[in-house]
Design a protein around this motif. Structure first.
Motif, PDB file in Angstrom:
ATOM      1  N   THR A  85      91.432 -19.391  65.078  1.00  0.00           N
ATOM      2  CA  THR A  85      91.198 -20.673  65.890  1.00  0.00           C
ATOM      3  C   THR A  85      91.263 -21.982  64.928  1.00  0.00           C
ATOM      4  O   THR A  85      91.823 -22.902  65.421  1.00  0.00           O
ATOM      5  CB  THR A  85      89.796 -20.645  66.340  1.00  0.00           C
TER       6      THR A  85
ATOM      7  N   ILE B  95      93.761 -25.014  65.473  1.00  0.00           N
ATOM      8  CA  ILE B  95      93.527 -26.429  65.650  1.00  0.00           C
ATOM      9  C   ILE B  95      94.039 -27.220  64.629  1.00  0.00           C
ATOM     10  O   ILE B  95      94.525 -28.655  64.758  1.00  0.00           O
ATOM     11  CB  ILE B  95      91.930 -26.375  65.505  1.00  0.00           C
TER      12      ILE B  95
ATOM     13  N   LEU C  50      83.731 -26.703  67.755  1.00  0.00           N
ATOM     14  CA  LEU C  50      83.980 -25.880  68.755  1.00  0.00           C
ATOM     15  C   LEU C  50      83.297 -24.472  68.827  1.00  0.00           C
ATOM     16  O   LEU C  50      82.790 -24.113  69.907  1.00  0.00           O
ATOM     17  CB  LEU C  50      85.493 -25.506  68.990  1.00  0.00           C
ATOM     18  N   TRP C  51      83.110 -23.864  67.630  1.00  0.00           N
ATOM     19  CA  TRP C  51      82.534 -22.661  67.777  1.00  0.00           C
ATOM     20  C   TRP C  51      80.772 -22.889  67.873  1.00  0.00           C
ATOM     21  O   TRP C  51      80.372 -22.091  68.853  1.00  0.00           O
ATOM     22  CB  TRP C  51      82.486 -21.921  66.333  1.00  0.00           C
TER      23      TRP C  51
ATOM     24  N   GLY D 136      80.576 -25.503  71.319  1.00  0.00           N
ATOM     25  CA  GLY D 136      81.209 -24.557  72.446  1.00  0.00           C
ATOM     26  C   GLY D 136      80.347 -23.298  72.681  1.00  0.00           C
ATOM     27  O   GLY D 136      80.410 -22.891  73.760  1.00  0.00           O
TER      28      GLY D 136
END
Lengths: 104, 131
Positions: A41, A45, A86-87, A90
């Motif tokens: 990921t 990104i 995000l991790w 998210g």
């Protein structure tokens, strides 16, 4: 021992085996599996932000020496920051206890 | 002819209208079009994948098969694979100079993209249609 799912024919042979998903999950949820997914990921990104740099250049802006240096640094810092956001965020948004599932 | 040319291209170059490759503007535009589409789609897909970690088979099948997630994932696959094919083609064209190897790799690049891309879409649709 049957062939791994990544081998030709592996998926067909193992499709109905009850433990197939468990085998996938133990690999994907293992420490190395999480590192690979996190790194993947991050790469995605980083490529995305690097591509946005090219979209800025397409408009004719950002070609100065200082601007190019700044854009490269922003690319690296931005991709690391955005991946972590995000991790963490998210993970929370997408499923309540996701952060505990990601970082046990 | 104007007295002061507005750019550095020769009149002949302007008339010919193409570079040495005779084509490529289409790919240039589509690479940027898919790049813009990939920004929201990649963020969505990463969030979806993160939400799947540690869930059991039934939950993963349900999430990936739900209508909004399945549509986003199919759009993500189409846009990313199109973008990937153009990007890889540019790398091959830039770095592989031996003609036979170049065309073989360009063919394999397209085959790989279509085979893996359609397999991915098939998997999503199969989950979504509940077959």
């Amino acid at each position: 021992m049957s062939a791994p799912c990544c081998w030709p024919g592996g998926c067909w042979r193992r499709r109905q085996v009850p433990g197939a998903y468990a085998a996938f999950q133990s690999a994907a949820a293992s420490f190395i599996g999480r590192i690979v997914l996190f790194g993947y990921t991050w790469a995605l990104i980083h490529h995305m932000l690097g591509g946005m740099r090219y979209l800025i250049w397409d408009t004719g802006r950002g070609f100065g020496a200082d601007e190019r240096e700044w854009l490269v640094r922003a690319n690296l810092v931005g991709s690391i920051t955005l991946t972590i956001i995000l991790w963490v965020v998210g993970g929370y948004l997408m499923g309540g206890n996701a952060v505990r599932r990601i970082m046990p | 002819m104007s007295a002061r040319p507005s750019n550095m291209r020769t009149p002949l170059g302007r008339v010919r209208g193409y570079g040495s490759a005779k084509s490529g503007t289409e790919d240039f535009i589509r690479q940027r079009l898919t790049a813009i589409a990939n920004i929201p789609l990649t963020i969505s897909a990463v969030l979806i994948v993160i939400s799947l970690i540690g869930r059991n088979h039934a939950a993963v099948a349900q999430i990936l098969g739900s209508t909004p997630v399945a549509i986003v994932m199919v759009l993500f696959i189409i846009s990313v694979f199109y973008h990937m094919r153009i990007g890889m083609q540019v790398i091959i064209e830039d770095w592989v100079h031996e003609e036979r190897a170049k065309y073989a790799l360009l063919v394999l690049n397209t085959f790989f993209t279509i085979a893996v891309g359609l397999s991915s879409i098939y998997a999503i649709l199969k989950l979504s249609f509940g077959v």
